[in-house]
Write a protein that holds these residues in place. Structure first.
Motif, PDB file in Angstrom:
ATOM      1  N   ILE A  48     -26.081  -9.250 131.073  1.00 49.88           N
ATOM      2  CA  ILE A  48     -26.434 -10.606 130.639  1.00 49.88           C
ATOM      3  C   ILE A  48     -27.947 -10.808 130.672  1.00 49.88           C
ATOM      4  O   ILE A  48     -28.537 -11.341 129.718  1.00 49.88           O
ATOM      5  CB  ILE A  48     -25.716 -11.664 131.514  1.00 49.88           C
ATOM      6  N   ILE A  49     -28.595 -10.330 131.760  1.00 49.30           N
ATOM      7  CA  ILE A  49     -30.065 -10.444 131.836  1.00 49.30           C
ATOM      8  C   ILE A  49     -30.716  -9.755 130.641  1.00 49.30           C
ATOM      9  O   ILE A  49     -31.595 -10.313 129.970  1.00 49.30           O
ATOM     10  CB  ILE A  49     -30.590  -9.813 133.142  1.00 49.30           C
ATOM     11  N   TYR A  50     -30.271  -8.538 130.356  1.00 46.24           N
ATOM     12  CA  TYR A  50     -30.881  -7.770 129.270  1.00 46.24           C
ATOM     13  C   TYR A  50     -30.622  -8.425 127.915  1.00 46.24           C
ATOM     14  O   TYR A  50     -31.495  -8.427 127.061  1.00 46.24           O
ATOM     15  CB  TYR A  50     -30.356  -6.336 129.276  1.00 46.24           C
ATOM     16  N   LEU A  51     -29.400  -8.962 127.721  1.00 46.92           N
ATOM     17  CA  LEU A  51     -29.101  -9.620 126.444  1.00 46.92           C
ATOM     18  C   LEU A  51     -30.033 -10.797 126.217  1.00 46.92           C
ATOM     19  O   LEU A  51     -30.592 -10.984 125.136  1.00 46.92           O
ATOM     20  CB  LEU A  51     -27.650 -10.119 126.429  1.00 46.92           C
ATOM     21  N   PHE A  52     -30.226 -11.580 127.298  1.00 46.29           N
ATOM     22  CA  PHE A  52     -31.126 -12.729 127.213  1.00 46.29           C
ATOM     23  C   PHE A  52     -32.535 -12.278 126.859  1.00 46.29           C
ATOM     24  O   PHE A  52     -33.172 -12.812 125.945  1.00 46.29           O
ATOM     25  CB  PHE A  52     -31.104 -13.465 128.566  1.00 46.29           C
ATOM     26  N   LEU A  53     -32.985 -11.224 127.551  1.00 39.40           N
ATOM     27  CA  LEU A  53     -34.320 -10.683 127.315  1.00 39.40           C
ATOM     28  C   LEU A  53     -34.476 -10.234 125.859  1.00 39.40           C
ATOM     29  O   LEU A  53     -35.468 -10.540 125.189  1.00 39.40           O
ATOM     30  CB  LEU A  53     -34.527  -9.492 128.242  1.00 39.40           C
ATOM     31  N   LEU A  54     -33.439  -9.529 125.371  1.00 38.37           N
ATOM     32  CA  LEU A  54     -33.488  -9.003 124.003  1.00 38.37           C
ATOM     33  C   LEU A  54     -33.608 -10.142 122.995  1.00 38.37           C
ATOM     34  O   LEU A  54     -34.416 -10.082 122.063  1.00 38.37           O
ATOM     35  CB  LEU A  54     -32.231  -8.185 123.728  1.00 38.37           C
ATOM     36  N   LEU A  55     -32.804 -11.214 123.226  1.00 41.67           N
ATOM     37  CA  LEU A  55     -32.849 -12.351 122.301  1.00 41.67           C
ATOM     38  C   LEU A  55     -34.227 -12.989 122.296  1.00 41.67           C
ATOM     39  O   LEU A  55     -34.781 -13.292 121.229  1.00 41.67           O
ATOM     40  CB  LEU A  55     -31.796 -13.393 122.695  1.00 41.67           C
ATOM     41  N   VAL A  56     -34.815 -13.168 123.498  1.00 37.01           N
ATOM     42  CA  VAL A  56     -36.144 -13.786 123.587  1.00 37.01           C
ATOM     43  C   VAL A  56     -37.165 -12.940 122.833  1.00 37.01           C
ATOM     44  O   VAL A  56     -37.958 -13.458 122.031  1.00 37.01           O
ATOM     45  CB  VAL A  56     -36.564 -13.945 125.067  1.00 37.01           C
ATOM     46  N   VAL A  57     -37.112 -11.612 123.058  1.00 39.28           N
ATOM     47  CA  VAL A  57     -38.109 -10.744 122.426  1.00 39.28           C
ATOM     48  C   VAL A  57     -37.948 -10.746 120.913  1.00 39.28           C
ATOM     49  O   VAL A  57     -38.933 -10.827 120.166  1.00 39.28           O
ATOM     50  CB  VAL A  57     -37.997  -9.312 122.993  1.00 39.28           C
ATOM     51  N   TYR A  58     -36.698 -10.702 120.438  1.00 39.54           N
ATOM     52  CA  TYR A  58     -36.476 -10.719 118.987  1.00 39.54           C
ATOM     53  C   TYR A  58     -36.952 -12.027 118.372  1.00 39.54           C
ATOM     54  O   TYR A  58     -37.475 -12.052 117.262  1.00 39.54           O
ATOM     55  CB  TYR A  58     -34.998 -10.489 118.671  1.00 39.54           C
ATOM     56  N   LYS A  59     -36.751 -13.120 119.120  1.00 36.89           N
ATOM     57  CA  LYS A  59     -37.206 -14.426 118.643  1.00 36.89           C
ATOM     58  C   LYS A  59     -38.740 -14.436 118.543  1.00 36.89           C
ATOM     59  O   LYS A  59     -39.308 -14.917 117.571  1.00 36.89           O
ATOM     60  CB  LYS A  59     -36.717 -15.508 119.622  1.00 36.89           C
ATOM     61  N   THR A  60     -39.389 -13.855 119.563  1.00 32.72           N
ATOM     62  CA  THR A  60     -40.859 -13.827 119.558  1.00 32.72           C
ATOM     63  C   THR A  60     -41.381 -12.966 118.417  1.00 32.72           C
ATOM     64  O   THR A  60     -42.410 -13.286 117.813  1.00 32.72           O
ATOM     65  CB  THR A  60     -41.388 -13.250 120.888  1.00 32.72           C
ATOM     66  N   ALA A  61     -40.667 -11.874 118.127  1.00 32.19           N
ATOM     67  CA  ALA A  61     -41.146 -10.973 117.076  1.00 32.19           C
ATOM     68  C   ALA A  61     -40.813 -11.479 115.683  1.00 32.19           C
ATOM     69  O   ALA A  61     -41.191 -10.850 114.693  1.00 32.19           O
ATOM     70  CB  ALA A  61     -40.559  -9.580 117.282  1.00 32.19           C
ATOM     71  N   LYS A  62     -40.094 -12.616 115.605  1.00 29.74           N
ATOM     72  CA  LYS A  62     -39.765 -13.259 114.324  1.00 29.74           C
ATOM     73  C   LYS A  62     -39.046 -12.318 113.359  1.00 29.74           C
ATOM     74  O   LYS A  62     -39.393 -12.244 112.174  1.00 29.74           O
ATOM     75  CB  LYS A  62     -41.026 -13.801 113.648  1.00 29.74           C
ATOM     76  N   ILE A  63     -38.047 -11.586 113.872  1.00 32.87           N
ATOM     77  CA  ILE A  63     -37.312 -10.674 113.013  1.00 32.87           C
ATOM     78  C   ILE A  63     -36.126 -11.406 112.397  1.00 32.87           C
ATOM     79  O   ILE A  63     -35.312 -11.985 113.123  1.00 32.87           O
ATOM     80  CB  ILE A  63     -36.841  -9.456 113.818  1.00 32.87           C
ATOM     81  N   PRO A  64     -36.036 -11.439 111.055  1.00 33.22           N
ATOM     82  CA  PRO A  64     -34.943 -12.188 110.423  1.00 33.22           C
ATOM     83  C   PRO A  64     -33.576 -11.539 110.680  1.00 33.22           C
ATOM     84  O   PRO A  64     -33.480 -10.328 110.908  1.00 33.22           O
ATOM     85  CB  PRO A  64     -35.297 -12.150 108.935  1.00 33.22           C
ATOM     86  N   LEU A  65     -32.536 -12.361 110.627  1.00 33.36           N
ATOM     87  CA  LEU A  65     -31.189 -11.889 110.954  1.00 33.36           C
ATOM     88  C   LEU A  65     -30.698 -10.819 109.996  1.00 33.36           C
ATOM     89  O   LEU A  65     -30.001  -9.892 110.401  1.00 33.36           O
ATOM     90  CB  LEU A  65     -30.211 -13.069 110.938  1.00 33.36           C
TER      91      LEU A  65
END
Lengths: 264, 158
Positions: A48-65
């Protein structure tokens, strides 16, 4: 002619965000830390920690879905297959059973955790490929390998070969397509699935490619010698990478997460 | 140890680029547990000229930069190819030359792929083994026979 050309830069998405501008060496070290943490120890809390981290980083990197979906497409079947295997083979208290197939509570848990672990690992490695160009990645890898030259390993030659071969990848790729078209014009059948045709196809592409590789290598070596290139000489870079404060922060953060992984 | 001669280094890196280009040309089939890498047929090359060992190592390294499994494939997959290519260069005859890529890849690549995906080790070994066997013996061996016949005069200087 360049319809497949895009796949040559891998998944790289040139944007201007914090993650893109990080030092590539730092990115690599962080990824090694996080991935080894995931490979050594995994349970629900860590996932769960890693999933949260991954989502935050992807959001910061502005990668489209849509890009994310495309990059996960090749591994969907792997995740499906591996979770099926775990669903039916984990022993425990049965929830549902038909004949020799048993679905257990432990099986469901295990398949969920394992498939999210695959998603996480692929997600973190994909993050590197999405935010770092292959050239920077190769430079980072060869500078991280530098300490091995004390052991007598030919790190300098290795990094020269890596960057040369990455540089020539588009040229060779174009050449392969040209040879393929030339053989098509001579009547080769590339859509056939018969083994004999497949062999003929590969042979008819590989032989001209090796021949042209030899000619190209001769020309290139002469050009390099004329410009005074010496094996083992000290070299400078076109673009120096810098180590900024933000790099240090990210490095420390991922180190902390790595240590937390062991404690949980 | 690697060569000191620039011409050989350049030639090896271009062999590497050839391997990587062939792998990328056949992209979706080339990575992961269910892989069928046609470019693995090139792993028979060290039998004809042993320096290609390093070229294949570089090629595998570059090709794996594009793999969805990233670092694991880059490090362990390339080392597996290096070992296999070295053994191929020492093969006693032409029929044993494609054997090391089959065996080494099946056993080494399966270790981390089965650890990662949780698919049982022996299932993975047999799957990768079969697909490598098809490519290396089905395409690599005929390639080797043809190359030996036609291109021998080209390799005299390498």
């Amino acid at each position: 002619m360049f319809q497949n050309y895009k796949s040559l830069i891998g998944y790289f998405l040139p944007l201007n965000t914090v993650i893109h501008n990080l030092n590539p060496q730092v990115k690599l070290i962080c990824m090694i830390l996080l991935m080894s943490g995931l490979l050594i120890n995994y349970n629900l809390a860590i996932i769960i920690i890693y999933l949260f981290l991954l989502l935050v980083v992807y959001k910061t990197a502005k990668i489209p879905l849509s890009v994310l979906y495309n990059s996960f497409k090749p591994i969907i079947w792997i995740i499906f297959f591996s979770s099926l295997v775990h669903l039916f083979t984990t022993p425990g208290e049965p929830l549902l059973s038909r004949g020799f197939l048993n679905i257990t509570v432990q099986g469901i848990q295990k398949s969920l955790i394992l498939s999210s672990r695959i998603i996480l690992i692929v997600g973190f490695t994909m993050l590197i490929s999405l935010t770092t160009s292959p050239v920077n990645l190769v430079e980072a890898i060869s500078s991280l390998l530098k300490p091995f030259s004390w052991l007598g390993l030919p790190v300098n030659q290795f990094s020269l070969m890596l960057s040369l071969s990455l540089r020539f990848l588009p040229v060779i790729y174009e050449e392969a397509e040209r040879i393929k078209k030339a053989q098509l014009a001579r009547g080769a059948n590339f859509s056939s699935w018969r083994l004999k045709n497949r062999v003929n196809n590969v042979v008819s592409i590989v032989i001209p490619m090796i021949y042209s590789a030899i000619i190209r290598a001769d020309d290139l070596a002469i050009a390099m010698e004329i410009r005074g290139y010496k094996v083992g000489g000290k070299r400078t870079r076109l673009k120096e990478t810098r180590f900024l404060f933000i790099d240090l922060v990210i490095l420390l953060l991922s180190l902390i997460i790595f240590i937390i992984t062991f404690l949980l | 140890m690697l060569e000191k001669d620039i011409r050989k280094i350049v030639f090896l890196s271009i062999i590497g680029a050839t391997y990587a280009a062939l792998t990328l040309l056949l992209m979706p089939l080339s990575y992961g547990p269910f892989q069928l890498r046609l470019s693995e047929a090139l792993t028979v090359l060290p039998y004809l000229f042993p320096q290609a060992v390093y070229g294949l190592f570089i090629g595998c390294f570059i090709a794996n930069l594009f793999s969805p499994f990233g670092l694991l494939d880059i490090i362990f997959g390339s080392i597996a190819t290096l070992i296999a290519a070295y053994l191929t260069s020492k093969a006693p005859n032409i029929y044993l030359a494609p054997l090391p890529p089959v065996v080494v890849n099946a056993f080494i690549v399966s270790v981390y792929l089965s650890n990662l995906t949780g698919i049982p080790y022996w299932l993975m070994v047999s799957y990768i083994g079969i697909s490598q066997f098809v490519v290396c013996y089905g395409i690599g061996l005929p390639l080797l026979v043809v190359l030996k016949k036609r291109l021998k005069y080209l390799f005299w200087r390498f």
